[in-house]
Design a protein around this motif. Structure first.
Motif, PDB file in Angstrom:
ATOM      1  N   ASP A   1       0.821  -1.214   0.000  1.00 30.62           N
ATOM      2  CA  ASP A   1       0.000   0.000   0.000  1.00 30.62           C
ATOM      3  C   ASP A   1       0.854   1.263   0.000  1.00 30.62           C
ATOM      4  OD1 ASP A   1      -2.225  -1.579   0.013  1.00 30.62           O
ATOM      5  OD2 ASP A   1      -2.604  -1.398   2.162  1.00 30.62           O
ATOM      6  N   GLN A   2       1.973   1.235   0.755  1.00 35.11           N
ATOM      7  CA  GLN A   2       2.784   2.438   0.911  1.00 35.11           C
ATOM      8  C   GLN A   2       3.807   2.609  -0.209  1.00 35.11           C
ATOM      9  OE1 GLN A   2       4.562   2.780   4.786  1.00 35.11           O
ATOM     10  NE2 GLN A   2       5.659   4.673   4.297  1.00 35.11           N
ATOM     11  N   TYR A   3       4.402   1.483  -0.672  1.00 27.15           N
ATOM     12  CA  TYR A   3       5.498   1.577  -1.638  1.00 27.15           C
ATOM     13  C   TYR A   3       5.144   1.020  -3.019  1.00 27.15           C
ATOM     14  CZ  TYR A   3       8.195   2.423   2.610  1.00 27.15           C
ATOM     15  OH  TYR A   3       8.666   2.925   3.793  1.00 27.15           O
ATOM     16  N   GLY A   4       4.030   0.332  -3.127  1.00 30.91           N
ATOM     17  CA  GLY A   4       3.620  -0.229  -4.409  1.00 30.91           C
ATOM     18  C   GLY A   4       3.970  -1.710  -4.532  1.00 30.91           C
ATOM     19  N   HIS A   5       3.322  -2.364  -5.492  1.00 33.18           N
ATOM     20  CA  HIS A   5       3.488  -3.815  -5.650  1.00 33.18           C
ATOM     21  C   HIS A   5       4.869  -4.186  -6.190  1.00 33.18           C
ATOM     22  CE1 HIS A   5      -0.588  -5.172  -4.619  1.00 33.18           C
ATOM     23  NE2 HIS A   5      -0.999  -4.030  -5.167  1.00 33.18           N
ATOM     24  N   PHE A   6       5.496  -3.315  -6.972  1.00 34.11           N
ATOM     25  CA  PHE A   6       6.839  -3.633  -7.464  1.00 34.11           C
ATOM     26  C   PHE A   6       7.831  -3.721  -6.310  1.00 34.11           C
ATOM     27  CE2 PHE A   6       5.055  -1.898 -11.447  1.00 34.11           C
ATOM     28  CZ  PHE A   6       5.393  -2.939 -12.307  1.00 34.11           C
ATOM     29  N   GLU A   7       7.693  -2.819  -5.359  1.00 36.14           N
ATOM     30  CA  GLU A   7       8.556  -2.874  -4.184  1.00 36.14           C
ATOM     31  C   GLU A   7       8.240  -4.121  -3.350  1.00 36.14           C
ATOM     32  OE1 GLU A   7      11.492  -1.797  -1.426  1.00 36.14           O
ATOM     33  OE2 GLU A   7      11.083  -1.147  -3.485  1.00 36.14           O
ATOM     34  N   GLY A   8       6.938  -4.430  -3.269  1.00 39.04           N
ATOM     35  CA  GLY A   8       6.553  -5.642  -2.545  1.00 39.04           C
ATOM     36  C   GLY A   8       7.138  -6.889  -3.172  1.00 39.04           C
ATOM     37  N   ASP A   9       7.124  -6.946  -4.493  1.00 36.71           N
ATOM     38  CA  ASP A   9       7.716  -8.093  -5.193  1.00 36.71           C
ATOM     39  C   ASP A   9       9.213  -8.184  -4.924  1.00 36.71           C
ATOM     40  OD1 ASP A   9       5.264  -8.705  -6.215  1.00 36.71           O
ATOM     41  OD2 ASP A   9       5.640  -7.879  -8.216  1.00 36.71           O
ATOM     42  N   LYS A  10       9.873  -7.021  -4.904  1.00 40.20           N
ATOM     43  CA  LYS A  10      11.312  -6.999  -4.629  1.00 40.20           C
ATOM     44  C   LYS A  10      11.608  -7.542  -3.238  1.00 40.20           C
ATOM     45  CE  LYS A  10      15.248  -3.810  -4.423  1.00 40.20           C
ATOM     46  NZ  LYS A  10      15.669  -2.376  -4.542  1.00 40.20           N
ATOM     47  N   VAL A  11      10.792  -7.156  -2.265  1.00 41.83           N
ATOM     48  CA  VAL A  11      10.968  -7.647  -0.897  1.00 41.83           C
ATOM     49  C   VAL A  11      10.808  -9.157  -0.839  1.00 41.83           C
ATOM     50  CG1 VAL A  11       9.972  -7.623   1.431  1.00 41.83           C
ATOM     51  CG2 VAL A  11      10.280  -5.479   0.184  1.00 41.83           C
ATOM     52  N   LEU A  12       9.812  -9.686  -1.548  1.00 43.16           N
ATOM     53  CA  LEU A  12       9.577 -11.131  -1.552  1.00 43.16           C
ATOM     54  C   LEU A  12      10.742 -11.884  -2.185  1.00 43.16           C
ATOM     55  CD1 LEU A  12       5.774 -11.378  -2.455  1.00 43.16           C
ATOM     56  CD2 LEU A  12       6.853 -11.750  -0.224  1.00 43.16           C
ATOM     57  N   ARG A  13      11.316 -11.338  -3.247  1.00 41.51           N
ATOM     58  CA  ARG A  13      12.464 -11.989  -3.891  1.00 41.51           C
ATOM     59  C   ARG A  13      13.661 -12.048  -2.944  1.00 41.51           C
ATOM     60  NH1 ARG A  13      10.615  -9.292  -8.683  1.00 41.51           N
ATOM     61  NH2 ARG A  13      11.930  -7.474  -8.197  1.00 41.51           N
ATOM     62  N   VAL A  14      13.942 -10.938  -2.286  1.00 45.67           N
ATOM     63  CA  VAL A  14      15.079 -10.904  -1.367  1.00 45.67           C
ATOM     64  C   VAL A  14      14.819 -11.818  -0.171  1.00 45.67           C
ATOM     65  CG1 VAL A  14      16.489  -9.428   0.123  1.00 45.67           C
ATOM     66  CG2 VAL A  14      15.697  -8.573  -2.089  1.00 45.67           C
TER      67      VAL A  14
END
Length: 350
Positions: free
Chosen positions: A241-254
């Protein structure tokens, strides 16, 4: 010279279906060009036969013309027909001029390998049938004339030359077959990996997890217990919600990469869906699985994952004889639900 002759066409990479056709066309044109050039020189210098030299020179120009046109256009279909017709016509001209004697008929056996490889089954059959029909007519003429057969040095040369040509042709075909087989094996491996892998994280996907779990369940006994962890990222929705789904995807990958580093060699990590992950702990009791889960939870809480401070909640369950695949994962899910209700960042056994 050979590097110039064998042009690499960008539209036909080594894994393209027409790649080996381009190679055979180049090989055939190299042989026919060299053949016509040699005969032209011999007929002029040795025999002073300018009429034959003119005929061979015409063949040389025709071969070079096909080569130049093929290099300029890269049209495999037209070049395949041109080369097949030229090779077939050259062989039939030799067979008919020799009237089938001196084992000249043996040259006709080279037509099917060229025709089938370059033109395919349908037209390869047609060209080969026509070639052998001409050969049958030549033999029939021999029967009518009742001429005796002579086995001179020319016969030996024809047998040797055609035999060498066959060896080289089938060596080429084996290279093409081997290359195609290796490419197919690589593609099959890639397809299998895509079918088993989560595209975002690179971990096993849900289908592969379930098939692996079924295999592990068949091996469970008192000496080889099996435990399952169900992990969920706490408050992950806030990141999206705060940073967007692309950032969320990046977090999940890491995070997925970090989980793999924290697991033991025998553990299987998979993405269950969304921000949830499953870990299959083979030959691991509930007590040891809880210890591993606590260590992972503590380690994640100390890390900064892609610029974010994360915590995870974990539900842990050990297989019991009454369990099915669904009930085992369901009990781990119950533990995860309790961990969420207990304030998150915790591990609960179910």
């Amino acid at each position: 010279m050979l590097r110039f002759w064998f042009k690499e066409f960008p539209q036909y990479p080594c894994d393209h279906t027409d790649y080996w056709r381009t190679r055979l066309i180049s090989y055939a044109l190299l042989v026919t060009t060299s053949y016509f050039l040699l005969l032209t020189i011999i007929n002029i210098v040795t025999f002073s036969n300018f009429s034959l030299a003119l005929l061979d020179g015409t063949g040389l120009l025709f071969s070079l013309g096909i080569f130049a046109w093929f290099r300029a256009t890269g049209n495999v279909t037209v070049a395949s027909w041109a080369v097949t017709i030229m090779v077939t016509a050259l062989i039939l001209l030799f067979v008919t001029s020799a009237k089938g004697y001196s084992h000249s008929l043996y040259w006709a056996t080279l037509v099917p390998p060229f025709a089938f490889f370059l033109l395919g089954r349908k037209f390869g059959t047609a060209v080969s049938t026509f070639t052998f029909f001409i050969c049958v007519l030549v033999v029939y003429k021999q029967m009518e004339t009742q001429q005796p057969g002579y086995f001179a040095f020319g016969s030996l040369l024809n047998v040797i030359e055609v035999s060498v040509a066959h060896i080289l042709l089938f060596r080429f075909y084996e290279q093409a077959r081997s290359s195609a087989y290796n490419t197919l094996a690589i593609r099959n491996t890639e397809i299998l990996q895509l079918a088993e892998t989560d595209k975002l994280t690179g971990l096993f996907n849900r289908e592969k997890l379930e098939s692996t779990l079924i295999t592990l369940l068949s091996k469970v006994d008192e000496q080889h217990p099996l435990s399952v962890m169900l992990l969920d990222v706490d408050h992950f929705k806030k990141i999206n919600d705060q940073y967007g789904h692309f950032e969320g995807d990046k977090v999940l990958r890491v995070l997925a990469k970090k989980l793999q580093e924290l697991m033991r060699e025998e553990d299987v990590v998979a993405r269950w869906g969304g921000e949830e992950f499953v870990v299959l702990c083979a030959t691991t009791s509930l007590e040891k699985a809880m210890q591993l889960a606590q260590r992972i939870r503590e380690d994640i809480a100390k890390q900064v994952i892609s610029g974010h401070a994360l915590t995870i909640s974990v539900g842990v369950a050990q297989y019991v004889p009454s369990d099915s695949l669904d009930s085992l994962l369901g009990r781990a899910d119950v533990g995860l639900y309790q961990a969420k209700n207990n304030g998150r960042n915790s591990v609960i056994a179910a």
